[in-house]
Design a protein around this motif. Structure first.
Motif, mmCIF file in Angstrom:
data_model
loop_
_atom_site.group_PDB
_atom_site.id
_atom_site.type_symbol
_atom_site.label_atom_id
_atom_site.label_comp_id
_atom_site.label_asym_id
_atom_site.label_seq_id
_atom_site.Cartn_x
_atom_site.Cartn_y
_atom_site.Cartn_z
ATOM 1 N N GLY A 1 -37.445 -29.076 -9.269
ATOM 2 C CA GLY A 1 -38.259 -28.041 -9.886
ATOM 3 C C GLY A 1 -37.682 -26.654 -9.717
ATOM 4 N N LYS A 2 -38.343 -25.667 -10.312
ATOM 5 C CA LYS A 2 -37.907 -24.283 -10.249
ATOM 6 C C LYS A 2 -38.921 -23.448 -9.471
ATOM 7 C CE LYS A 2 -35.020 -24.063 -14.381
ATOM 8 N NZ LYS A 2 -34.666 -23.242 -15.561
ATOM 9 N N THR B 1 -44.110 -21.516 -9.529
ATOM 10 C CA THR B 1 -43.225 -22.676 -9.509
ATOM 11 C C THR B 1 -43.691 -23.709 -10.523
ATOM 12 O OG1 THR B 1 -42.247 -24.365 -8.063
ATOM 13 C CG2 THR B 1 -44.546 -23.766 -7.631
ATOM 14 N N GLU C 1 -37.974 -27.571 -4.972
ATOM 15 C CA GLU C 1 -36.548 -27.390 -5.280
ATOM 16 C C GLU C 1 -35.789 -28.705 -5.135
ATOM 17 O OE1 GLU C 1 -34.841 -23.206 -4.243
ATOM 18 O OE2 GLU C 1 -36.012 -23.881 -2.519
ATOM 19 N N CYS D 1 -42.175 -27.490 -12.991
ATOM 20 C CA CYS D 1 -41.089 -28.365 -13.429
ATOM 21 C C CYS D 1 -40.264 -27.610 -14.475
ATOM 22 C CB CYS D 1 -41.635 -29.681 -13.968
ATOM 23 S SG CYS D 1 -42.671 -29.545 -15.443
ATOM 24 N N PRO D 2 -39.000 -27.970 -14.656
ATOM 25 C CA PRO D 2 -38.134 -27.190 -15.545
ATOM 26 C C PRO D 2 -38.651 -27.040 -16.966
ATOM 27 C CG PRO D 2 -36.813 -28.676 -14.206
ATOM 28 C CD PRO D 2 -38.246 -29.044 -13.957
ATOM 29 N N THR E 1 -42.688 -31.203 -20.790
ATOM 30 C CA THR E 1 -42.096 -30.043 -21.462
ATOM 31 C C THR E 1 -43.163 -29.171 -22.129
ATOM 32 O OG1 THR E 1 -41.747 -31.342 -23.478
ATOM 33 C CG2 THR E 1 -39.917 -31.233 -21.903
ATOM 34 N N TYR F 1 -41.356 -24.184 -16.872
ATOM 35 C CA TYR F 1 -41.211 -23.056 -15.950
ATOM 36 C C TYR F 1 -41.170 -21.708 -16.667
ATOM 37 C CZ TYR F 1 -39.346 -19.771 -12.591
ATOM 38 O OH TYR F 1 -39.162 -18.659 -11.802
ATOM 39 N N ASP F 2 -40.382 -21.592 -17.724
ATOM 40 C CA ASP F 2 -40.241 -20.293 -18.375
ATOM 41 C C ASP F 2 -41.581 -19.777 -18.897
ATOM 42 O OD1 ASP F 2 -37.560 -20.275 -17.818
ATOM 43 O OD2 ASP F 2 -36.927 -20.889 -19.827
#
Length: 260
Positions: free
Chosen positions: A218-219, A237, A214, A239-240, A141, A243-244
């Motif tokens: 993942g995003k 791209t 995906e 991991c969630p 994270t 990602y942002d």
């Protein structure tokens, strides 16, 4: 999927045979870090011939031998040896990439690393496996927890790569590059890297890996798969959990795709 995995394994075996006798290869230099050998061409020929024999109505797009239009609605997108600069230098970081596209979606992606013996494979809606075992993206994270891949090609201007690395390091992160975009995407999918960014990749380098990410949870920043065959892909791209932040960093430094 069974055909694609088997074909990647056979193509990898041929590539590995060439890799073990590098001193015999003829290397053509098309530009800085843009090399091609008879290994690239002969491995691609093997892949194309097998696809044409088993799925004669399917289209094929490959790095070395251009595009063959099909009638079935399926198009195979292949890179016989991704990481040729590594390959010719004797660095064991290269792979065979095979993807299959249908109705504007990548439906199959296979990346085979013959040196390590690893087979990364994904089918849309059915998840990601590495050597047959399920795999997932990282649970990180924070950009401080894990390494992020940053790619660029000597064929294009180094668009945004240095700025992206600078921003990543400023945030306490670590960057990774092994000169095989395909393998780095596979590593994101399998949770080994937490993110990857490159301002422009060719479809044969990235479609398989992006599907894997995906399918591994993942995003991926959206793009038009059919149009990208001609234009290339801006790859963002992660991991969630990161990602942002990562996508914001990439968007801030990558120019519009058409600019290069």
């Amino acid at each position: 999927m069974e055909f694609a995995v088997g074909l990647a394994r056979r193509a990898g075996a041929l590539g590995l045979d060439y890799f073990r006798k590098l001193e015999t290869l003829t290397i053509i230099n098309k530009g800085h870090q843009d090399l091609v050998t008879e290994a690239d061409r002969n491995v691609e020929t093997l892949v194309r011939d097998e696809i044409a024999a088993v799925f004669p109505g399917d289209g094929i797009v490959g790095e070395e031998h251009g595009r063959v239009e099909g009638s079935s609605g399926y198009t195979w997108v292949i890179d016989p040896i991704d990481g040729t600069a590594n390959f010719v230098a004797g660095i064991p970081q290269w792979c065979v990439i095979i993807a299959c596209v249908h109705n504007g979606e990548t439906v199959i992606g296979v990346i085979h690393d013959p040196v390590s013996g690893e087979m990364f494979a994904a089918e849309r809606g059915k998840g990601l496996t590495v050597n047959g075992r399920p795999a997932r993206v990282s649970a990180s994270t924070s950009l401080k927890t894990g390494s992020a891949g940053v790619g660029f090609s000597g064929r294009n201007k180094v668009c945004g790569a240095v700025q992206l690395i600078d921003a990543l390091v400023d945030r306490g992160g670590v960057f990774f590059r092994n000169a095989s975009g395909g393998l780095m995407l596979a590593y994101v999918a399998a949770g080994r890297l937490i993110a990857y960014g490159e301002s422009k990749m060719n479809v044969w380098d990235c479609l398989a890996g992006l599907l894997m990410i995906e399918e591994g949870g993942g995003k991926v920043t959206g793009f038009d798969v059919d149009a990208s065959i001609a234009t290339g892909v801006r790859v963002i791209t992660a991991c969630p959990g990161v990602y942002d932040e990562w996508s914001g960093m990439c968007e801030a430094v990558f120019p519009p795709l058409a600019a290069h």
